[in-house]
Design a protein around this motif. Structure first.
Motif, PDB file in Angstrom:
ATOM      1  N   THR A   1     -77.494 -25.787  42.291  1.00  0.00           N
ATOM      2  CA  THR A   1     -76.939 -26.291  41.032  1.00  0.00           C
ATOM      3  C   THR A   1     -76.908 -25.228  39.944  1.00  0.00           C
ATOM      4  OG1 THR A   1     -79.124 -27.090  40.364  1.00  0.00           O
ATOM      5  CG2 THR A   1     -77.660 -28.655  41.501  1.00  0.00           C
ATOM      6  N   MET A   2     -77.523 -24.080  40.200  1.00  0.00           N
ATOM      7  CA  MET A   2     -77.442 -22.955  39.267  1.00  0.00           C
ATOM      8  C   MET A   2     -77.719 -21.683  40.051  1.00  0.00           C
ATOM      9  SD  MET A   2     -80.618 -21.563  38.459  1.00  0.00           S
ATOM     10  CE  MET A   2     -82.257 -21.970  38.974  1.00  0.00           C
ATOM     11  N   GLU A   3     -77.124 -20.589  39.574  1.00  0.00           N
ATOM     12  CA  GLU A   3     -77.355 -19.286  40.188  1.00  0.00           C
ATOM     13  C   GLU A   3     -76.965 -18.228  39.173  1.00  0.00           C
ATOM     14  OE1 GLU A   3     -76.794 -17.129  44.440  1.00  0.00           O
ATOM     15  OE2 GLU A   3     -75.298 -18.642  43.922  1.00  0.00           O
ATOM     16  N   TRP A   4     -77.792 -17.179  39.090  1.00  0.00           N
ATOM     17  CA  TRP A   4     -77.446 -16.086  38.186  1.00  0.00           C
ATOM     18  C   TRP A   4     -78.052 -14.773  38.632  1.00  0.00           C
ATOM     19  CZ3 TRP A   4     -80.573 -19.945  35.630  1.00  0.00           C
ATOM     20  CH2 TRP A   4     -81.901 -19.578  35.427  1.00  0.00           C
ATOM     21  N   TRP A   5     -77.463 -13.693  38.080  1.00  0.00           N
ATOM     22  CA  TRP A   5     -77.933 -12.314  38.268  1.00  0.00           C
ATOM     23  C   TRP A   5     -78.086 -11.745  36.863  1.00  0.00           C
ATOM     24  CZ3 TRP A   5     -74.170 -14.859  40.830  1.00  0.00           C
ATOM     25  CH2 TRP A   5     -74.285 -14.964  42.210  1.00  0.00           C
ATOM     26  N   TYR A   6     -79.323 -11.534  36.451  1.00  0.00           N
ATOM     27  CA  TYR A   6     -79.677 -11.160  35.079  1.00  0.00           C
ATOM     28  C   TYR A   6     -80.149  -9.712  35.078  1.00  0.00           C
ATOM     29  CZ  TYR A   6     -82.369 -11.549  30.681  1.00  0.00           C
ATOM     30  OH  TYR A   6     -82.880 -11.377  29.421  1.00  0.00           O
ATOM     31  N   THR A   7     -79.578  -8.868  34.226  1.00  0.00           N
ATOM     32  CA  THR A   7     -79.996  -7.461  34.157  1.00  0.00           C
ATOM     33  C   THR A   7     -80.361  -7.065  32.733  1.00  0.00           C
ATOM     34  OG1 THR A   7     -77.686  -6.754  33.909  1.00  0.00           O
ATOM     35  CG2 THR A   7     -78.609  -6.701  36.128  1.00  0.00           C
ATOM     36  N   ILE A   8     -81.350  -6.188  32.653  1.00  0.00           N
ATOM     37  CA  ILE A   8     -81.755  -5.552  31.391  1.00  0.00           C
ATOM     38  C   ILE A   8     -81.841  -4.052  31.653  1.00  0.00           C
ATOM     39  CG2 ILE A   8     -83.674  -5.205  29.770  1.00  0.00           C
ATOM     40  CD1 ILE A   8     -82.419  -7.838  29.250  1.00  0.00           C
ATOM     41  N   TYR A   9     -81.307  -3.249  30.725  1.00  0.00           N
ATOM     42  CA  TYR A   9     -81.378  -1.790  30.852  1.00  0.00           C
ATOM     43  C   TYR A   9     -81.852  -1.180  29.539  1.00  0.00           C
ATOM     44  CZ  TYR A   9     -78.191  -2.887  34.675  1.00  0.00           C
ATOM     45  OH  TYR A   9     -77.605  -3.433  35.785  1.00  0.00           O
ATOM     46  N   HIS A  10     -82.668  -0.150  29.659  1.00  0.00           N
ATOM     47  CA  HIS A  10     -83.074   0.681  28.525  1.00  0.00           C
ATOM     48  C   HIS A  10     -82.519   2.069  28.823  1.00  0.00           C
ATOM     49  CE1 HIS A  10     -85.571  -2.499  26.962  1.00  0.00           C
ATOM     50  NE2 HIS A  10     -86.036  -2.674  28.180  1.00  0.00           N
ATOM     51  N   LEU A  11     -81.555   2.500  27.997  1.00  0.00           N
ATOM     52  CA  LEU A  11     -80.789   3.707  28.273  1.00  0.00           C
ATOM     53  C   LEU A  11     -80.952   4.720  27.151  1.00  0.00           C
ATOM     54  CD1 LEU A  11     -77.524   1.879  29.410  1.00  0.00           C
ATOM     55  CD2 LEU A  11     -79.384   2.741  30.865  1.00  0.00           C
ATOM     56  N   ARG A  12     -80.772   5.992  27.523  1.00  0.00           N
ATOM     57  CA  ARG A  12     -80.920   7.070  26.551  1.00  0.00           C
ATOM     58  C   ARG A  12     -79.919   8.181  26.892  1.00  0.00           C
ATOM     59  NH1 ARG A  12     -86.771   9.151  25.217  1.00  0.00           N
ATOM     60  NH2 ARG A  12     -86.540   7.428  23.798  1.00  0.00           N
ATOM     61  N   THR A  13     -79.335   8.769  25.851  1.00  0.00           N
ATOM     62  CA  THR A  13     -78.483   9.940  26.044  1.00  0.00           C
ATOM     63  C   THR A  13     -79.376  11.179  26.157  1.00  0.00           C
ATOM     64  OG1 THR A  13     -78.266  10.469  23.699  1.00  0.00           O
ATOM     65  CG2 THR A  13     -76.678   8.885  24.620  1.00  0.00           C
ATOM     66  N   SER A  14     -78.801  12.312  26.554  1.00  0.00           N
ATOM     67  CA  SER A  14     -79.584  13.552  26.642  1.00  0.00           C
ATOM     68  C   SER A  14     -80.060  14.009  25.261  1.00  0.00           C
ATOM     69  CB  SER A  14     -78.775  14.662  27.320  1.00  0.00           C
ATOM     70  OG  SER A  14     -77.589  14.918  26.591  1.00  0.00           O
ATOM     71  N   GLU A  15     -79.394  13.543  24.198  1.00  0.00           N
ATOM     72  CA  GLU A  15     -79.816  13.865  22.824  1.00  0.00           C
ATOM     73  C   GLU A  15     -80.877  12.903  22.300  1.00  0.00           C
ATOM     74  OE1 GLU A  15     -76.418  13.333  23.548  1.00  0.00           O
ATOM     75  OE2 GLU A  15     -76.103  15.465  23.935  1.00  0.00           O
TER      76      GLU A  15
ATOM     77  N   VAL B   1     -81.547   4.195  36.587  1.00  0.00           N
ATOM     78  CA  VAL B   1     -80.188   3.911  36.140  1.00  0.00           C
ATOM     79  C   VAL B   1     -79.550   5.179  35.575  1.00  0.00           C
ATOM     80  CG1 VAL B   1     -78.843   2.508  34.531  1.00  0.00           C
ATOM     81  CG2 VAL B   1     -80.918   1.565  35.534  1.00  0.00           C
ATOM     82  N   SER B   2     -78.282   5.407  35.913  1.00  0.00           N
ATOM     83  CA  SER B   2     -77.524   6.497  35.299  1.00  0.00           C
ATOM     84  C   SER B   2     -76.056   6.110  35.250  1.00  0.00           C
ATOM     85  CB  SER B   2     -77.694   7.802  36.086  1.00  0.00           C
ATOM     86  OG  SER B   2     -77.164   7.669  37.383  1.00  0.00           O
ATOM     87  N   GLY B   3     -75.360   6.640  34.263  1.00  0.00           N
ATOM     88  CA  GLY B   3     -73.941   6.341  34.170  1.00  0.00           C
ATOM     89  C   GLY B   3     -73.374   6.597  32.801  1.00  0.00           C
ATOM     90  N   GLU B   4     -72.424   5.727  32.422  1.00  0.00           N
ATOM     91  CA  GLU B   4     -71.664   5.927  31.206  1.00  0.00           C
ATOM     92  C   GLU B   4     -71.584   4.626  30.413  1.00  0.00           C
ATOM     93  OE1 GLU B   4     -68.029   8.603  31.282  1.00  0.00           O
ATOM     94  OE2 GLU B   4     -67.112   6.601  31.127  1.00  0.00           O
ATOM     95  N   LEU B   5     -71.740   4.741  29.106  1.00  0.00           N
ATOM     96  CA  LEU B   5     -71.645   3.607  28.192  1.00  0.00           C
ATOM     97  C   LEU B   5     -70.565   3.926  27.166  1.00  0.00           C
ATOM     98  CD1 LEU B   5     -74.529   1.678  26.585  1.00  0.00           C
ATOM     99  CD2 LEU B   5     -72.865   2.739  25.090  1.00  0.00           C
ATOM    100  N   GLU B   6     -69.678   2.975  26.923  1.00  0.00           N
ATOM    101  CA  GLU B   6     -68.656   3.129  25.891  1.00  0.00           C
ATOM    102  C   GLU B   6     -68.864   2.049  24.844  1.00  0.00           C
ATOM    103  OE1 GLU B   6     -63.820   3.018  25.197  1.00  0.00           O
ATOM    104  OE2 GLU B   6     -64.604   3.088  27.245  1.00  0.00           O
ATOM    105  N   LEU B   7     -68.858   2.474  23.595  1.00  0.00           N
ATOM    106  CA  LEU B   7     -69.116   1.544  22.503  1.00  0.00           C
ATOM    107  C   LEU B   7     -68.348   1.991  21.267  1.00  0.00           C
ATOM    108  CD1 LEU B   7     -70.817  -0.944  21.722  1.00  0.00           C
ATOM    109  CD2 LEU B   7     -72.616   0.626  21.028  1.00  0.00           C
ATOM    110  N   ALA B   8     -67.492   1.125  20.741  1.00  0.00           N
ATOM    111  CA  ALA B   8     -66.750   1.369  19.499  1.00  0.00           C
ATOM    112  C   ALA B   8     -66.055   2.726  19.499  1.00  0.00           C
ATOM    113  CB  ALA B   8     -67.677   1.242  18.296  1.00  0.00           C
ATOM    114  N   GLY B   9     -65.402   3.053  20.622  1.00  0.00           N
ATOM    115  CA  GLY B   9     -64.630   4.284  20.696  1.00  0.00           C
ATOM    116  C   GLY B   9     -65.407   5.523  21.093  1.00  0.00           C
ATOM    117  N   GLU B  10     -66.723   5.433  21.260  1.00  0.00           N
ATOM    118  CA  GLU B  10     -67.530   6.575  21.690  1.00  0.00           C
ATOM    119  C   GLU B  10     -67.999   6.372  23.120  1.00  0.00           C
ATOM    120  OE1 GLU B  10     -70.363   8.552  18.845  1.00  0.00           O
ATOM    121  OE2 GLU B  10     -70.191   6.580  17.882  1.00  0.00           O
ATOM    122  N   ILE B  11     -68.044   7.471  23.888  1.00  0.00           N
ATOM    123  CA  ILE B  11     -68.517   7.428  25.272  1.00  0.00           C
ATOM    124  C   ILE B  11     -69.791   8.250  25.363  1.00  0.00           C
ATOM    125  CG2 ILE B  11     -67.984   8.042  27.651  1.00  0.00           C
ATOM    126  CD1 ILE B  11     -65.035   7.557  26.978  1.00  0.00           C
ATOM    127  N   PHE B  12     -70.810   7.683  26.004  1.00  0.00           N
ATOM    128  CA  PHE B  12     -72.119   8.319  26.133  1.00  0.00           C
ATOM    129  C   PHE B  12     -72.520   8.390  27.598  1.00  0.00           C
ATOM    130  CE2 PHE B  12     -71.982   5.843  22.207  1.00  0.00           C
ATOM    131  CZ  PHE B  12     -72.343   6.772  21.248  1.00  0.00           C
TER     132      PHE B  12
END
Length: 189
Positions: A19-33, A166-177
């Protein structure tokens, strides 16, 4: 018993007792700066023909939460993690969460790829995340075997992958990190 990779994937709708099913994720991310972001996203199984997906990014330095909650279409496979979520927003890219595959096309155990996208129709800004995830700790089976008695509400199966590299790319308000960090995944059904 919880069995991998079978229980990474969907149990609904083929099991009509779910009657219910989910996949829940939390990430704490940081740029090299050193700029920090926290991300929460969840895929919830379809209800009333639609699936729900919150996707929130907190820009720690900027002190702002970029919140997105959408209803859409969720397709998920059984036997392994393979989720595809589509928004009704025109121009928004589909989101996905799946096992990574080796050169022969076989799933790599406990290695995932997640692509999340959100197009704000008012501003035209994209909020997106493309991550590679590698599990660095054995699954934690809640209650020892993953079976949780909830009482009058029924019972549930629940496990956590509590140490994701975790590694990868985040895009937010026109900026890519470019980002790295850690996270966890909680599937429950």
């Amino acid at each position: 018993d919880i069995v991998f990779p079978r229980d990474e994937g969907s149990h609904y709708p083929s099991d009509d007792t779910i009657t219910m099913e989910w996949w829940y994720t939390i990430y704490h991310l940081r740029t090299s700066e050193g700029r920090e972001f926290s991300v929460m996203s969840t895929f919830f199984m379809p209800q009333i023909g639609l699936a729900y997906r919150p996707f929130n990014i907190t820009d720690v330095e900027g002190g702002r939460i970029h919140s997105s909650d959408e209803w859409g279409t969720l397709d998920s496979a059984e036997g392994g993690l393979d989720i595809h979520w589509t928004s009704p927003v025109e121009g928004e890219e589909p989101s996905s969460f799946h096992n990574r595959l080796d050169d022969s096309g076989e799933p790599i155990p406990f290695a995932y790829e997640q692509q999340l996208d959100r197009l704000d129709p008012e501003t035209g800004h994209t909020q997106s995340l493309h991550l590679m995830l590698d599990v660095r700790k054995s699954p934690y089976l809640v209650s020892g075997d993953g079976f949780v008695t909830i009482g009058d509400s029924g019972d549930s199966w629940y496990y956590s992958l509590t140490n994701l590299e975790v590694s990868g790319e985040l895009e937010l308000a026109g900026e890519i990190f470019e980002v790295t960090g850690f996270g966890w995944l909680d599937p429950q059904w």
